[in-house]
Design a protein around this motif. Structure first.
Motif, mmCIF file in Angstrom:
data_model
loop_
_atom_site.group_PDB
_atom_site.id
_atom_site.type_symbol
_atom_site.label_atom_id
_atom_site.label_comp_id
_atom_site.label_asym_id
_atom_site.label_seq_id
_atom_site.Cartn_x
_atom_site.Cartn_y
_atom_site.Cartn_z
ATOM 1 N N ALA A 188 52.990 31.924 -6.799
ATOM 2 C CA ALA A 188 52.203 31.203 -7.807
ATOM 3 C C ALA A 188 51.782 29.840 -7.279
ATOM 4 O O ALA A 188 50.604 29.468 -7.366
ATOM 5 C CB ALA A 188 52.999 31.069 -9.104
ATOM 6 N N SER A 189 52.715 29.095 -6.747
ATOM 7 C CA SER A 189 52.391 27.759 -6.228
ATOM 8 C C SER A 189 51.457 27.838 -5.027
ATOM 9 O O SER A 189 50.497 27.069 -4.931
ATOM 10 C CB SER A 189 53.660 27.019 -5.826
ATOM 11 O OG SER A 189 54.462 26.769 -6.941
ATOM 12 N N LEU A 190 51.742 28.735 -4.115
ATOM 13 C CA LEU A 190 50.902 28.865 -2.923
ATOM 14 C C LEU A 190 49.459 29.187 -3.274
ATOM 15 O O LEU A 190 48.536 28.691 -2.624
ATOM 16 C CB LEU A 190 51.453 29.951 -2.000
ATOM 17 C CG LEU A 190 52.728 29.630 -1.242
ATOM 18 C CD1 LEU A 190 53.241 30.879 -0.533
ATOM 19 C CD2 LEU A 190 52.520 28.493 -0.260
ATOM 20 N N SER A 191 49.251 29.990 -4.298
ATOM 21 C CA SER A 191 47.893 30.419 -4.636
ATOM 22 C C SER A 191 46.996 29.247 -5.035
ATOM 23 O O SER A 191 45.775 29.362 -4.962
ATOM 24 C CB SER A 191 47.913 31.472 -5.742
ATOM 25 O OG SER A 191 48.293 30.907 -6.983
ATOM 26 N N GLY A 192 47.584 28.128 -5.408
ATOM 27 C CA GLY A 192 46.796 26.958 -5.792
ATOM 28 C C GLY A 192 46.250 26.163 -4.621
ATOM 29 O O GLY A 192 45.365 25.325 -4.807
ATOM 30 N N HIS A 193 46.743 26.410 -3.403
ATOM 31 C CA HIS A 193 46.281 25.604 -2.272
ATOM 32 C C HIS A 193 46.231 26.353 -0.945
ATOM 33 O O HIS A 193 45.827 25.785 0.072
ATOM 34 C CB HIS A 193 47.140 24.342 -2.125
ATOM 35 C CG HIS A 193 48.597 24.608 -1.925
ATOM 36 N ND1 HIS A 193 49.187 24.600 -0.690
ATOM 37 C CD2 HIS A 193 49.588 24.891 -2.814
ATOM 38 C CE1 HIS A 193 50.479 24.856 -0.836
ATOM 39 N NE2 HIS A 193 50.743 25.047 -2.101
ATOM 40 N N VAL A 194 46.615 27.617 -0.931
ATOM 41 C CA VAL A 194 46.547 28.447 0.276
ATOM 42 C C VAL A 194 45.680 29.663 -0.071
ATOM 43 O O VAL A 194 46.103 30.516 -0.844
ATOM 44 C CB VAL A 194 47.958 28.896 0.735
ATOM 45 C CG1 VAL A 194 47.857 29.797 1.960
ATOM 46 C CG2 VAL A 194 48.846 27.692 1.012
ATOM 47 N N PRO A 195 44.470 29.732 0.471
ATOM 48 C CA PRO A 195 43.580 30.838 0.069
ATOM 49 C C PRO A 195 44.022 32.212 0.553
ATOM 50 O O PRO A 195 43.794 33.201 -0.132
ATOM 51 C CB PRO A 195 42.227 30.455 0.668
ATOM 52 C CG PRO A 195 42.481 29.366 1.631
ATOM 53 C CD PRO A 195 43.819 28.772 1.340
ATOM 54 N N ASP A 196 44.649 32.269 1.736
ATOM 55 C CA ASP A 196 45.079 33.572 2.243
ATOM 56 C C ASP A 196 46.280 33.401 3.160
ATOM 57 O O ASP A 196 46.570 32.308 3.634
ATOM 58 C CB ASP A 196 43.936 34.291 2.980
ATOM 59 C CG ASP A 196 43.324 33.437 4.062
ATOM 60 O OD1 ASP A 196 44.009 33.107 5.043
ATOM 61 O OD2 ASP A 196 42.127 33.092 3.938
#
Length: 136
Positions: free
Chosen positions: A90-98
């Motif tokens: 969840a957190s990664l999806s806010g700033h890591v596109p892939d």
């Protein structure tokens, strides 16, 4: 980025005990900020961080086979729509596109590499994620 240092960090964290939340995130590389810089510098830095991720990914491919290439765009959409997405996804999806993602053979453990960029003026980061929480 120093590939040998990146590999040593992967080796160390891939066997380390995980904290209660079930994941670790390590910054393998952090760039400078872009305050007052032009769009060209931002694009060049993005390309360099992606090349560094890809270089480390090539070395890990030799160990574990090709990675799963995972977009986190739909994870971000689902999270903002109110779906309960497990961390660290969840957190990664806010700033890591892939992500480049591997499941370690014979274990529930996942290893991921991604390039983080929170905002146009903030630094890029090459992140290593180690988790036993399955990707959504």
């Amino acid at each position: 980025m120093d590939i040998a240092h990146g590999l040593a960090t992967v080796d160390l964290l891939s066997v380390r005990a995980l904290p209660a939340q079930g994941y670790l995130v390590a910054e393998l590389q952090t760039g400078g900020d872009f305050h007052g810089e032009g769009r060209g510098a931002w694009g060049e830095t993005e390309e360099q961080f992606e090349a560094d991720r890809d270089g480390l990914s090539e070395r890990l491919t030799g160990r574990w086979g090709p990675p799963h290439l995972v977009s986190l765009a739909s994870t971000l959409e689902r999270s903002t729509a109110g779906e309960d997405i497990p961390e660290p996804w969840a957190s990664l999806s806010g700033h890591v596109p892939d992500l480049h993602l591997w499941q370690l053979p014979g274990t529930p453990r996942w290893i991921a590499l991604g390039v983080s960029q929170w905002d146009a003026e903030l630094p890029f980061q090459l992140l290593l994620v180690v988790t036993e929480n399955d990707p959504p």
